[in-house]
Design an enzyme around this catalytic site. Structure first.
Site, PDB file in Angstrom:
ATOM      1  N   LYS A 114      34.153  42.999  30.229  1.00 36.78           N
ATOM      2  CA  LYS A 114      35.388  42.213  30.138  1.00 36.78           C
ATOM      3  C   LYS A 114      35.209  40.876  30.859  1.00 36.78           C
ATOM      4  O   LYS A 114      34.803  40.845  32.023  1.00 36.78           O
ATOM      5  CB  LYS A 114      36.548  42.992  30.768  1.00 36.78           C
ATOM      6  N   THR A 116      49.373  40.239  35.893  1.00 37.09           N
ATOM      7  CA  THR A 116      48.138  40.756  35.297  1.00 37.09           C
ATOM      8  C   THR A 116      47.676  42.056  35.954  1.00 37.09           C
ATOM      9  O   THR A 116      46.606  42.561  35.627  1.00 37.09           O
ATOM     10  CB  THR A 116      47.000  39.727  35.461  1.00 37.09           C
ATOM     11  N   GLY A 134      46.828  45.591  36.574  1.00 40.45           N
ATOM     12  CA  GLY A 134      46.697  46.800  35.748  1.00 40.45           C
ATOM     13  C   GLY A 134      46.115  46.552  34.373  1.00 40.45           C
ATOM     14  O   GLY A 134      46.069  47.471  33.550  1.00 40.45           O
ATOM     15  N   THR A 135      45.617  45.320  34.113  1.00 49.13           N
ATOM     16  CA  THR A 135      45.090  45.049  32.758  1.00 49.13           C
ATOM     17  C   THR A 135      43.872  45.927  32.443  1.00 49.13           C
ATOM     18  O   THR A 135      43.737  46.433  31.330  1.00 49.13           O
ATOM     19  CB  THR A 135      44.686  43.568  32.584  1.00 49.13           C
ATOM     20  N   GLY A 136      43.002  46.136  33.448  1.00 51.85           N
ATOM     21  CA  GLY A 136      41.788  46.930  33.210  1.00 51.85           C
ATOM     22  C   GLY A 136      42.118  48.375  32.869  1.00 51.85           C
ATOM     23  O   GLY A 136      41.599  48.940  31.895  1.00 51.85           O
ATOM     24  N   CYS A 137      43.015  48.974  33.676  1.00 57.22           N
ATOM     25  CA  CYS A 137      43.412  50.377  33.427  1.00 57.22           C
ATOM     26  C   CYS A 137      44.077  50.482  32.062  1.00 57.22           C
ATOM     27  O   CYS A 137      43.852  51.429  31.299  1.00 57.22           O
ATOM     28  CB  CYS A 137      44.424  50.846  34.474  1.00 57.22           C
TER      29      CYS A 137
END
Ligand SMILES: Cc1ncc(COP(=O)(O)OP(=O)(O)O)c(N)n1
Ligand SMILES: Cc1ncsc1CCOP(=O)(O)O
Ligand SMILES: [Mg+2]
Length: 522
Positions: A203, A236, A238-241
């Site tokens: 990412k 932003t 928590g975008t990865g989870c």
């Protein structure tokens, strides 16, 4: 591995048995995901985000908690690791009872916790494993130290179906290599793939100096750069989870890996865009709203589901061509999507209503499973009956304002425009995009005035809406269209270049590559 990038023992069109199976007692089962992650008291990331994503995507999600964090929008104040034995108890409890389609891991804060996870996954095998190698929170707090790197590299990554590191995590897993460009991300994805996961998604959200957010996907053979415009927002956290659990949810529903990744990226982009102005907490990193899809934008009463970048390679079907090449609409649509089409329009001028409706319903299913929008040309009735994502109408079809009132605020409406005046009207009437052409002469549509590249440019300059060019476009001239220097020209719509061809898949791939190359040059 199938051509769409299917995973482990799943065949190309694998659908979750739990998603479709109805027992003799008519018990309905739904796709199931297990998240193994940390709790975020602020509920923007971790277990709480995973539960919300799965709920928003229509998937059941159970949760095994590895650590409890005291966390808010200002950062992580403290972390409490659960004893490995108790993590194991939780794992046994749910793995011995539920029939999970996918396990997704987030914060795995100690070697011992990874050990018990590996043991339980070996005792209770699951169909797919999504590993989000969480190491540092968005606020910079270390959530899993360097001591876990070797067990990640040697034992967890090799059994993962996909891993989703950000650039910092990818760098840590690779012993600290510098990752500063998209080209570095590609090299990192390749090296990570050598560690054993079937697919890698690096990412690039943290990459500096880019107006786009670029993620690099590698399947062992091919790279895909997944781009989307950066959303300017503080929300932003928590975008990865969210991305990883959305991938897990889509896999659980039966998607191929690439489709799951594309849907998940779009889900995150839409959630960020919808939530860009919300204010929760006083810190620098707010959470976003995962349930945006259930709500209306309070200002325009529209739901933010249309992504103009989807106009990139717009495939428009034609019943005559399908008949000529002896293929069904469904097969034509499938091949176009596999080749990279980013939106589909069914333009079936001669079809009988009943037959068209059945075919449209089948195409809706295919498009949904690939995260690609499906529009119907002219026929509002068919669009409503098959619950398509929208319609495309021309200047002599039903007026756009009336189409909008019939379809409601959430559907995509495209309208054909040859002039700046028509473009202005389309915007006033509530269209989402403009199809402008014919740019070049074409045999596909009779009696259609050609507007040329100059006419296209004039429409783009006058339009507040995104534009897709149409008419006589193919591999040989797509580049000249994309070079007209109009930022709102988002792609090309083609009929014969894809469907009046022996192999739709090959032509779609070639055209997609031509468009990608010309975008790079701009
Ligand atoms: C993307 C896109 N742009 C333009 C058209 C043409 O629509 P229309 O003018 O209504 O002509 P028909 O397609 O109905 O013959 C389109 N279909 N798609
Ligand atoms: C539907 C339509 N509207 C304007 S030109 C056109 C036909 C495009 O077909 P082709 O891509 O084969 O030229
Ligand atoms: Mg029309």
């Amino acid at each position: 591995m199938n051509s769409l990038g299917g995973i482990r023992s799943w065949p190309a069109n694998w659908r979750s048995t739990t998603a479709l199976m109805t027992t003799t007692e008519s018990v309905r089962k739904i796709p199931q995901v297990l998240t193994v992650a940390g709790s975020d008291s602020g509920a923007g990331a971790g277990i709480q985000a995973d539960l919300k994503v799965c709920a928003a995507r229509g998937v059941y999600c159970a949760s095994v908690i590895t650590a409890v964090t005291a966390q808010n929008t200002r950062g992580v104040q403290s972390v409490h690791l659960l004893p490995p034995e108790f993590v194991s108890e939780q794992l046994k409890s749910v793995l011995s009872d539920f029939d999970f389609d996918v396990v997704k891991t987030g914060m795995l804060p100690s070697t011992e916790i990874v050990e018990v996870l590996l043991q339980n996954l070996s005792d209770f095998p699951v169909r797919a494993l999504v590993v989000d190698p969480v190491m540092v929170s968005t606020s910079g707090h270390v959530l899993a130290g360097s001591s876990i790197l070797s067990i990640f590299r040697e034992r967890l990554l090799p059994i993962a179906d996909i891993i989703t590191p950000n650039v910092k995590e990818a760098s840590a897993l690779l012993g600290g290599v510098r990752i500063e460009t998209v080209s570095d991300m590609r090299s990192a994805a390749k090296l990570l793939h050598e560690m054993g996961p079937r697919f890698v998604l690096v990412k690039g959200g943290d990459l500096p100096d880019s107006s786009d957010s670029v993620d690099v996907y590698f399947d062992g053979k091919e790279f895909h750069e997944l781009r989307s415009p950066r959303v300017a927002t503080r929300n932003t956290h928590g975008t990865g989870c969210t991305l990883a659990s959305c991938i897990a949810a889509e896999l659980a529903k039966g998607s191929s890996m690439l489709s799951a990744v594309k849907v998940a990226k779009r889900f995150v982009d839409n959630a960020l865009d919808y939530s860009k102005d919300i204010a929760i907490g006083s810190g620098m990193q707010g959470p976003f709203d995962h349930f945006f899809g259930l709500k209306k934008d309070p200002q325009s009463s529209r739901c933010s589901i249309f992504n103009p970048d989807d106009l990139f390679l717009y495939a428009v079907t034609d019943s005559r061509m399908n008949r000529k090449w002896n293929r069904s609409i469904v097969d034509a649509v499938k091949a176009a999507i596999e080749g990279g089409a980013t939106i589909i329009q069914l333009r079936e001028k001669e079809a009988e209503t009943r037959e068209f409706l059945e075919e449209a319903k089948a195409c809706v299913d295919i498009c949904r499973s690939h995260g690609v929008s499906l529009l119907i040309n002219d026929r509002i009735d068919i669009a409503l009956a098959c619950n398509a994502d929208g319609v495309h109408v021309g200047q002599s079809d039903m007026p756009v304002d009336l189409v909008r009132s019939l379809l409601g605020p959430d559907k995509i409406i495209g309208v054909s425009c040859k002039t700046p005046e028509q473009a202005h009207q389309a915007w006033k009437d509530g269209a989402d995009y403009i199809g402008s052409g014919g740019v070049f002469p074409t045999n596909t549509k009779a009696n259609n005035r050609t507007i040329g590249l100059d006419g296209l440019k004039e429409v783009c300059e006058a339009s507040k809406l995104p534009v897709v060019a149409i008419g006589g476009i193919g591999i040989s001239n797509a580049d000249s269209v994309m070079q007209i220097d109009a930022p709102n020209l988002k792609g090309v719509a083609v009929v014969s270049a894809l469907f009046d061809q022996d192999c739709v898949l090959t032509q779609a791939k070639k055209l997609h590559k031509t468009l990608k190359d010309s975008k790079r040059e701009i």
